[in-house]
Scaffold this active site. Structure first.
Site, mmCIF file in Angstrom:
data_model
loop_
_atom_site.group_PDB
_atom_site.id
_atom_site.type_symbol
_atom_site.label_atom_id
_atom_site.label_comp_id
_atom_site.label_asym_id
_atom_site.label_seq_id
_atom_site.Cartn_x
_atom_site.Cartn_y
_atom_site.Cartn_z
ATOM 1 N N LYS A 174 0.845 -1.203 0.000
ATOM 2 C CA LYS A 174 0.000 0.000 0.000
ATOM 3 C C LYS A 174 0.873 1.242 0.000
ATOM 4 O O LYS A 174 1.513 1.570 0.990
ATOM 5 C CB LYS A 174 -0.920 0.055 1.225
ATOM 6 C CG LYS A 174 -1.986 1.133 0.996
ATOM 7 C CD LYS A 174 -2.701 1.582 2.247
ATOM 8 C CE LYS A 174 -2.097 2.797 2.899
ATOM 9 N NZ LYS A 174 -2.043 4.020 2.064
ATOM 10 N N GLY A 176 6.855 4.563 8.150
ATOM 11 C CA GLY A 176 5.969 5.712 8.339
ATOM 12 C C GLY A 176 6.143 6.281 9.727
ATOM 13 O O GLY A 176 7.197 6.109 10.361
ATOM 14 N N SER A 177 5.120 6.925 10.219
ATOM 15 C CA SER A 177 5.249 7.642 11.490
ATOM 16 C C SER A 177 5.141 6.696 12.693
ATOM 17 O O SER A 177 4.558 5.615 12.596
ATOM 18 C CB SER A 177 4.155 8.711 11.599
ATOM 19 O OG SER A 177 2.899 8.083 11.630
ATOM 20 N N THR A 178 5.675 7.146 13.799
ATOM 21 C CA THR A 178 5.624 6.356 15.031
ATOM 22 C C THR A 178 4.169 6.163 15.468
ATOM 23 O O THR A 178 3.789 5.073 15.926
ATOM 24 C CB THR A 178 6.468 7.049 16.121
ATOM 25 O OG1 THR A 178 7.826 7.079 15.655
ATOM 26 C CG2 THR A 178 6.408 6.309 17.449
ATOM 27 N N GLY A 194 2.772 3.417 13.431
ATOM 28 C CA GLY A 194 3.438 2.172 13.833
ATOM 29 C C GLY A 194 2.786 1.554 15.060
ATOM 30 O O GLY A 194 2.567 0.337 15.146
ATOM 31 N N GLU A 236 9.767 0.798 10.536
ATOM 32 C CA GLU A 236 10.775 1.849 10.258
ATOM 33 C C GLU A 236 10.072 3.176 10.489
ATOM 34 O O GLU A 236 9.262 3.589 9.667
ATOM 35 C CB GLU A 236 11.220 1.783 8.791
ATOM 36 C CG GLU A 236 11.912 0.518 8.375
ATOM 37 C CD GLU A 236 13.337 0.476 8.861
ATOM 38 O OE1 GLU A 236 13.828 1.485 9.402
ATOM 39 O OE2 GLU A 236 13.957 -0.577 8.702
ATOM 40 N N CYS A 271 13.354 10.922 7.113
ATOM 41 C CA CYS A 271 13.268 10.354 8.458
ATOM 42 C C CYS A 271 14.566 10.560 9.238
ATOM 43 O O CYS A 271 14.550 10.682 10.455
ATOM 44 C CB CYS A 271 12.909 8.879 8.395
ATOM 45 S SG CYS A 271 13.983 7.947 7.302
ATOM 46 N N GLU A 276 9.366 15.134 15.948
ATOM 47 C CA GLU A 276 9.727 15.116 14.532
ATOM 48 C C GLU A 276 8.866 16.140 13.795
ATOM 49 O O GLU A 276 7.638 16.047 13.810
ATOM 50 C CB GLU A 276 9.482 13.721 13.951
ATOM 51 C CG GLU A 276 9.946 13.618 12.520
ATOM 52 C CD GLU A 276 9.683 12.233 11.922
ATOM 53 O OE1 GLU A 276 8.570 11.714 12.095
ATOM 54 O OE2 GLU A 276 10.594 11.685 11.285
HETATM 55 P P1 NAD Z 1 2.053 7.924 8.141
HETATM 56 O O1 NAD Z 1 2.374 7.018 9.252
HETATM 57 O O2 NAD Z 1 0.969 8.916 8.303
HETATM 58 O O3 NAD Z 1 1.648 7.099 6.842
HETATM 59 C C1 NAD Z 1 2.491 6.077 6.317
HETATM 60 C C2 NAD Z 1 1.638 5.069 5.578
HETATM 61 O O4 NAD Z 1 0.768 4.454 6.518
HETATM 62 C C3 NAD Z 1 0.736 5.672 4.502
HETATM 63 O O5 NAD Z 1 0.647 4.771 3.426
HETATM 64 C C4 NAD Z 1 -0.592 5.797 5.219
HETATM 65 O O6 NAD Z 1 -1.705 5.774 4.341
HETATM 66 C C5 NAD Z 1 -0.575 4.542 6.081
HETATM 67 N N1 NAD Z 1 -1.427 4.615 7.271
HETATM 68 C C6 NAD Z 1 -1.796 5.703 7.988
HETATM 69 N N2 NAD Z 1 -2.612 5.338 9.002
HETATM 70 C C7 NAD Z 1 -2.743 3.992 8.945
HETATM 71 C C8 NAD Z 1 -3.438 3.025 9.722
HETATM 72 N N3 NAD Z 1 -4.191 3.368 10.776
HETATM 73 N N4 NAD Z 1 -3.328 1.714 9.379
HETATM 74 C C9 NAD Z 1 -2.585 1.341 8.340
HETATM 75 N N5 NAD Z 1 -1.916 2.216 7.545
HETATM 76 C C10 NAD Z 1 -1.990 3.528 7.848
HETATM 77 O O7 NAD Z 1 3.407 8.618 7.728
HETATM 78 P P2 NAD Z 1 3.655 9.678 6.573
HETATM 79 O O8 NAD Z 1 3.179 10.991 7.052
HETATM 80 O O9 NAD Z 1 3.138 9.152 5.278
HETATM 81 O O10 NAD Z 1 5.242 9.642 6.474
HETATM 82 C C11 NAD Z 1 6.058 10.385 7.305
HETATM 83 C C12 NAD Z 1 6.608 9.533 8.410
HETATM 84 O O11 NAD Z 1 7.317 8.414 7.864
HETATM 85 C C13 NAD Z 1 7.598 10.269 9.264
HETATM 86 O O12 NAD Z 1 7.362 10.009 10.612
HETATM 87 C C14 NAD Z 1 8.934 9.669 8.832
HETATM 88 O O13 NAD Z 1 9.955 9.763 9.778
HETATM 89 C C15 NAD Z 1 8.570 8.268 8.541
HETATM 90 N N6 NAD Z 1 9.564 7.626 7.673
HETATM 91 C C16 NAD Z 1 10.409 6.689 8.227
HETATM 92 C C17 NAD Z 1 11.405 6.118 7.457
HETATM 93 C C18 NAD Z 1 12.337 5.084 8.034
HETATM 94 O O14 NAD Z 1 12.899 4.306 7.279
HETATM 95 N N7 NAD Z 1 12.516 5.017 9.330
HETATM 96 C C19 NAD Z 1 11.536 6.473 6.116
HETATM 97 C C20 NAD Z 1 10.668 7.416 5.594
HETATM 98 C C21 NAD Z 1 9.667 7.994 6.389
#
Ligand code: NAD
Length: 465
Positions: free
Chosen positions: A162, A215-217, A220, A238, A272, A369
């Site tokens: 996704k 994605g975001s903490t 996660g 991650e 990130c 962040e």
């Molecule tokens: P996000 O967590 O909002 O979204 C990431 C993904 O998760 C998207 O595809 C989103 O649609 C999906 N998502 C959101 N809510 C969900 C849920 N309840 N259930 C399942 N999926 C869901 O993050 P973002 O705003 O898209 O990205 C930014 C974040 O990603 C920052 O915190 C950044 O640090 C992190 N990031 C981490 C790394 C790493 O490797 N550590 C790399 C890139 C980005």
């Protein structure tokens, strides 16, 4: 059949132009994709192919990414608002490299033999999980899709990916390239949609065997709950970061200024590992800041399609508002705004590269962040103090150290709580090098041979002699 066929408009954040519409798959669409991926796994159409053919497929994908590099770069710029430089260097090259590396790594997926008491031969096998669910964000959409797809496929899994609803197109193009090189149908499924609908359905699906997330903490955390409340699928995370980039007075200051600049402002700070806390030894603080500010003020913010642009648009209005709120909080909590802090123009989501000085390590802009072009400069007096400040957040993704004292570098590197430490450099990545975090930056590793641990399970086999 997709639920109610709800459509999501995808926008070029730099211009507001609508690039197209995608369907929000929702639970029904996810069910169908998982079922197709399951079938493709169970009948062995991919995992049972001769390894030389599987290696050739992943290698061929890397070739096609390189063939289509220009188109993919432009597409990434259009959907993210990032500069062409960033889209090419970060996303397209990173994606090709991941496929190239995991094509070769496939030959290194191995078990081991184990001596035990009794008359037995024991060995282990690394086996694919089955159906992997992968969820990725919008900041490096193509690269992060490849970081999941390449190792998951190398290990013989099927995968349902996704992408972010904001940036679906390069992952969809990648799926087309996988088809073009002859990956059997069904093995890779792309499910578009919102996190709360499609993402949640994938995370809770009881026929998904493993979940890999970037994605975001905050998200996660929800995924761990989703796993706990469904089939206890293993989850790799991650997550975010608040990385410290630490400059000692004995460093090569010119190199450190460059590292501080790009460590923070690459991809508009939406990285990130962004070195968003710049720790500078007090005795060189003013001199260092002056040369850094000269470089910051020379950054060109604007049309991401112009070759000369350094910073493009943020991903969305929501993200821009979030960053502006953090800037307001920095001011109200007493940090000194010395550069930037404002939106540029009223079309697109362009922000001035922003620098705060005299930042207390415990205030919000130094703890949370921001994911935007906002740097907090924090002075320190001793190595011990630098270490305490650097380790003093809930995150642990990365850190940088700038010094010519190799003993100090070694001491710091071993004590920094981070998944990656860069010494006299910053934001270097290679598909051969494992990447991931500690603390609330997550667990599990993408890339490197270590990624094989993420996408395989281990079976012990006992044979009586
Ligand atoms: P996000 O967590 O909002 O979204 C990431 C993904 O998760 C998207 O595809 C989103 O649609 C999906 N998502 C959101 N809510 C969900 C849920 N309840 N259930 C399942 N999926 C869901 O993050 P973002 O705003 O898209 O990205 C930014 C974040 O990603 C920052 O915190 C950044 O640090 C992190 N990031 C981490 C790394 C790493 O490797 N550590 C790399 C890139 C980005």
């Amino acid at each position: 059949m997709i639920d109610s066929m709800s459509l999501i408009a995808v926008e070029n954040p730099a211009t507001g132009e609508i690039l197209g519409e995608i369907v929000d798959f929702g639970p029904t669409g996810v069910d169908e994709a998982v079922a197709a991926a399951r079938l493709a796994f169970d009948d062995g159409r991919w995992r049972n192919k001769p390894i030389s053919q599987r290696v050739a497929v992943l290698d061929a994908v890397a070739n096609l990414i390189e063939r289509d590099s220009e188109d993919l770069t432009l597409l990434e710029t259009l959907e993210t608002g990032k500069t062409l430089k960033d889209a090419c260097g970060g996303d397209v090259n990173g994606a090709a490299e991941a496929f190239r590396f995991f094509a070769a790594a496939m030959r290194n997926i191995a078990g081991r033999t184990i001596d035990v008491d009794g008359n037995f031969d024991v060995h282990t096998r690394r086996e694919p999980f089955g159906v992997v669910g992968a969820i990725v964000p919008w900041n490096y959409p193509l690269c992060l899709a490849a970081w999941k797809l390449a190792p998951a496929l190398a290990c013989g899994n099927s995968i349902v990916l996704k992408p972010s609803e904001l940036t679906p197109y390069t992952a969809m193009r990648l799926a087309d390239l996988l088809e073009e090189v002859g990956l059997p149908e069904g093995v890779v499924q792309i499910v578009n949609g919102y996190g709360a609908t499609t993402g949640e359905a994938l995370a809770r699906h009881s026929d998904v065997d493993k979940l890999s997330f970037t994605g975001s903490t905050a998200t996660g955390r929800k995924l761990l709950i989703a796993s706990a409340e469904s089939n206890l699928k293993p989850v790799s995370l991650e997550l975010g970061g608040k990385s410290a980039n630490i400059v000692f007075k004995d460093a090569n200051l010119k190199a450190a200024v460059r590292g501080a600049l790009w460590g923070m402002f690459a991809n508009q700070g939406q990285v990130c590992t962004a070195g968003s806390r710049l720790l500078v030894e007090a005795s060189i603080h003013d001199e260092f800041l002056e040369s850094l500010l000269r470089r910051v003020r020379a950054l060109r913010v604007g049309d991401p399609r112009e070759e000369s642009t350094d910073l493009g648009s943020l991903i969305s209005e929501r993200q821009m508002r979030r960053v502006l709120d953090y800037i307001a909080s920095g001011k109200s909590e007493g940090a000194t705004l010395i550069q930037g802090g404002k939106r540029i123009g009223d079309k697109g989501f362009f922000l001035e590269p922003t620098v705060f000085t005299q930042v207390q390590p415990n205030i919000r802009i130094a703890q949370e962040e921001i994911f935007g072009p906002v740097l907090s400069v924090i002075p320190f007096d001793t190595e011990q103090q630098a270490l305490e400040i650097a380790n003093g957040t809930s995150y642990g993704l990365a850190a940088g150290i700038w010094t010519n004292d190799s003993h100090r570098a070694a001491r710091m590197a071993s004590q920094l709580k981070a998944g990656t430490v860069w010494i006299n450099t910053y934001n270097e990545f290679d598909a051969a090098c494992p990447f991931g975090g500690v603390k609330q930056s997550g667990f599990g590793r993408d890339l490197g041979l270590e990624a094989i641990d993420q996408f395989t399970t281990i079976k012990s086999i006992w044979t009586a002699r």
